[in-house]
Design an enzyme around this catalytic site. Structure first.
Site, PDB file in Angstrom:
ATOM      1  N   TYR A   1       0.776  -1.274  -0.050  1.00 54.36           N
ATOM      2  CA  TYR A   1       0.052  -0.011  -0.015  1.00 54.36           C
ATOM      3  C   TYR A   1       0.852   1.101   0.069  1.00 54.36           C
ATOM      4  O   TYR A   1       0.905   2.215  -0.983  1.00 54.36           O
ATOM      5  CB  TYR A   1      -1.001  -0.100   1.378  1.00 54.36           C
ATOM      6  CG  TYR A   1      -1.742   1.327   1.408  1.00 54.36           C
ATOM      7  CD1 TYR A   1      -2.209   1.710   0.540  1.00 54.36           C
ATOM      8  CD2 TYR A   1      -2.185   1.501   2.857  1.00 54.36           C
ATOM      9  CE1 TYR A   1      -3.042   3.218   0.550  1.00 54.36           C
ATOM     10  CE2 TYR A   1      -2.858   2.610   3.076  1.00 54.36           C
ATOM     11  CZ  TYR A   1      -3.291   3.368   2.026  1.00 54.36           C
ATOM     12  OH  TYR A   1      -4.037   4.587   2.223  1.00 54.36           O
TER      13      TYR A   1
ATOM     14  N   THR B   1       2.692  -9.948   0.678  1.00 55.54           N
ATOM     15  CA  THR B   1       1.401  -9.199   1.196  1.00 55.54           C
ATOM     16  C   THR B   1       1.080  -8.131   0.064  1.00 55.54           C
ATOM     17  O   THR B   1       0.106  -7.402   0.193  1.00 55.54           O
ATOM     18  CB  THR B   1       1.489  -8.726   2.605  1.00 55.54           C
ATOM     19  OG1 THR B   1       2.731  -8.054   2.469  1.00 55.54           O
ATOM     20  CG2 THR B   1       1.576  -9.721   3.518  1.00 55.54           C
TER      21      THR B   1
ATOM     22  N   ALA C   1       9.650  -3.247   3.515  1.00 57.34           N
ATOM     23  CA  ALA C   1       9.289  -4.603   3.583  1.00 57.34           C
ATOM     24  C   ALA C   1       9.183  -4.997   5.043  1.00 57.34           C
ATOM     25  O   ALA C   1      10.211  -5.252   5.749  1.00 57.34           O
ATOM     26  CB  ALA C   1      10.272  -5.323   2.942  1.00 57.34           C
TER      27      ALA C   1
ATOM     28  N   PHE D   1       6.366  -7.196   7.911  1.00 53.51           N
ATOM     29  CA  PHE D   1       4.916  -7.823   8.164  1.00 53.51           C
ATOM     30  C   PHE D   1       4.086  -6.791   9.252  1.00 53.51           C
ATOM     31  O   PHE D   1       4.931  -6.370  10.105  1.00 53.51           O
ATOM     32  CB  PHE D   1       4.917  -9.181   9.056  1.00 53.51           C
ATOM     33  CG  PHE D   1       5.367 -10.172   7.902  1.00 53.51           C
ATOM     34  CD1 PHE D   1       4.676 -10.400   6.547  1.00 53.51           C
ATOM     35  CD2 PHE D   1       6.488 -11.020   8.166  1.00 53.51           C
ATOM     36  CE1 PHE D   1       5.251 -11.481   5.617  1.00 53.51           C
ATOM     37  CE2 PHE D   1       6.760 -11.900   7.248  1.00 53.51           C
ATOM     38  CZ  PHE D   1       6.054 -12.077   6.202  1.00 53.51           C
ATOM     39  N   SER D   2       3.095  -6.654   9.144  1.00 54.46           N
ATOM     40  CA  SER D   2       2.369  -5.126  10.018  1.00 54.46           C
ATOM     41  C   SER D   2       1.160  -5.754  10.794  1.00 54.46           C
ATOM     42  O   SER D   2       0.349  -4.665  10.993  1.00 54.46           O
ATOM     43  CB  SER D   2       2.346  -4.171   9.128  1.00 54.46           C
ATOM     44  OG  SER D   2       1.550  -4.376   8.087  1.00 54.46           O
TER      45      SER D   2
ATOM     46  N   THR E   1       6.687   3.287  12.967  1.00 57.45           N
ATOM     47  CA  THR E   1       5.312   3.239  13.162  1.00 57.45           C
ATOM     48  C   THR E   1       4.943   3.744  14.589  1.00 57.45           C
ATOM     49  O   THR E   1       5.814   3.744  15.371  1.00 57.45           O
ATOM     50  CB  THR E   1       4.668   1.865  12.979  1.00 57.45           C
ATOM     51  OG1 THR E   1       3.498   1.778  13.865  1.00 57.45           O
ATOM     52  CG2 THR E   1       5.555   0.813  14.293  1.00 57.45           C
TER      53      THR E   1
ATOM     54  N   TYR F   1       4.942  -6.740  16.991  1.00 57.57           N
ATOM     55  CA  TYR F   1       5.138  -5.785  15.812  1.00 57.57           C
ATOM     56  C   TYR F   1       5.809  -4.613  15.960  1.00 57.57           C
ATOM     57  O   TYR F   1       6.905  -4.039  15.614  1.00 57.57           O
ATOM     58  CB  TYR F   1       3.561  -5.811  15.122  1.00 57.57           C
ATOM     59  CG  TYR F   1       3.861  -4.328  14.039  1.00 57.57           C
ATOM     60  CD1 TYR F   1       4.408  -4.451  13.039  1.00 57.57           C
ATOM     61  CD2 TYR F   1       3.142  -3.461  14.472  1.00 57.57           C
ATOM     62  CE1 TYR F   1       4.552  -3.380  12.090  1.00 57.57           C
ATOM     63  CE2 TYR F   1       3.083  -2.280  13.714  1.00 57.57           C
ATOM     64  CZ  TYR F   1       3.680  -2.367  12.484  1.00 57.57           C
ATOM     65  OH  TYR F   1       3.871  -1.297  11.460  1.00 57.57           O
TER      66      TYR F   1
ATOM     67  N   ASP G   1      -6.606  -0.898  23.544  1.00 59.01           N
ATOM     68  CA  ASP G   1      -7.016   0.257  22.625  1.00 59.01           C
ATOM     69  C   ASP G   1      -7.071   1.783  23.467  1.00 59.01           C
ATOM     70  O   ASP G   1      -7.863   1.864  24.391  1.00 59.01           O
ATOM     71  CB  ASP G   1      -8.461   0.078  22.063  1.00 59.01           C
ATOM     72  CG  ASP G   1      -8.458  -0.401  20.619  1.00 59.01           C
ATOM     73  OD1 ASP G   1      -7.368  -0.429  20.169  1.00 59.01           O
ATOM     74  OD2 ASP G   1      -9.539  -0.744  20.273  1.00 59.01           O
TER      75      ASP G   1
END
Length: 322
Positions: free
Chosen positions: A13, A37, A72, A74-75, A115, A139, A280
């Site tokens: 994306y 992915t 590159a 995994f997320s 991130t 992650y 959350d």
């Protein structure tokens, strides 16, 4: 000045939108992606494509490259909890190999896709780069480990590096948009309801200390994000590892997102109230002062309706309407 760049994960994306922006700026681009992915059709026309893992960077890089933009990884947060070794092996182990390949080829500029998950539960809002980093998932921990690794590389070997810590990326840029499988991000999930592919959107908790009781998040348009990457290439300085948050500095609640999708699409979007999800936070909003000061970055697509409209056009263009 035209240059040549390697984009790892450039079929995904964010990577595909950044690769397209590089091409539009007149640069040459090589995309390295194993398509685990990402999508082959996500590689922009005009970019050279090499199918392979980030560990294969040594067979691609040479002294003709001006830098690397590294996406590159995994997320999926949930998957990282159940399969942490997959994340450590790829996200951290892959970056070890990438840095070694860059060192061997004499490529000394890196922009890293980090991130906001590196911060974990925020201690204050808006979040700044000086706030504590305490990731709550493997992650986030792998991304923080890579940030530490890059700092060491810059100090020991003169790497010029910028890490960009994203908050909630959304929207689309022409033919390049969000198509995760499984999908976990709010805006594309709500659009799936509008498209008739999902019966309702789950709202996880409505009793948070926010204006309407639902969680508030900072959404950033993927094209604004891409522009930050190009600015980061120019701001990277030898021996320095600069870390910048990227966000709009204001947030939208889950209910605001759902209502915006209703208005933009003209479709009903049923809601189902669900229990809160563990971990959350009520509010996640970024301070992007460092990006403004050091990169000269100014997001120009902060309007939620515009972000949703671009994502909606991309979703409909893929023929997903029922």
């Amino acid at each position: 000045m035209s240059n040549k760049y390697l984009v790892t994960g450039g079929a995904g994306y964010v990577g595909s939108v950044v690769a397209q922006h590089l091409l539009e700026a007149g640069h040459r681009v090589t995309v390295l992606d194993d398509l685990s992915t990402g999508f082959r059709e996500g590689v922009p026309a005009g970019a050279e494509f090499v199918e392979g893992r980030v560990q294969d960077a040594a067979r691609v890089l040479d002294a003709s490259y001006g830098g690397v933009l590294h996406f590159a990884a995994f997320s999926q947060v949930g998957e990282s909890v159940t399969d942490p070794e997959k994340y450590w092996r790829n996200n951290v182990g892959g970056t070890v190999e990438l840095l070694a390949a860059m060192r061997g080829a004499g490529v000394r500029t890196l922009v890293f896709s980090s991130t906001a998950a590196t911060y974990g539960e925020p201690v204050s809002t808006p979040i700044t780069e000086s706030d504590p980093t305490a990731p709550t998932s493997p992650y986030g921990a792998t991304k923080l480990a890579v940030d530490h690794m890059i700092s060491g590389e810059a100090a020991a070997h003169g790497l010029a590096a910028v890490s960009l810590r994203y908050f909630n990326v959304a929207g689309a840029y022409g033919d390049f948009g969000e198509r995760h499988d499984p999908e976990s991000h709010l805006i594309p999930l709500v659009l799936q309801v509008a498209l008739g592919r999902r019966e309702a959107i789950s709202v996880f908790g409505d009793d948070y200390p926010t204006p309407d009781g639902t969680c508030v998040r900072d959404y950033i348009h993927v094209a604004d994000l891409a522009e930050a990457h190009l600015l980061a290439l120019g701001a990277a300085a030898a021996g320095e590892h600069l870390i910048c948050n990227l966000g709009n500095g204001n947030g939208f609640s889950v209910r605001e997102v759902v209502e915006t999708v209703r208005k933009v699409t003209g479709h009903p979007v049923p809601e189902v109230l669900a229990p809160r999800r563990a971990g959350d936070p009520a509010v996640l909003v970024a301070s992007a002062d460092t990006a403004r000061e050091r990169l000269g970055w100014r997001p120009s697509r902060a309007d939620l309706a515009g972000i949703v409209s671009d994502a909606w056009a991309f979703a409909r263009g893929r023929g997903e309407a029922s």
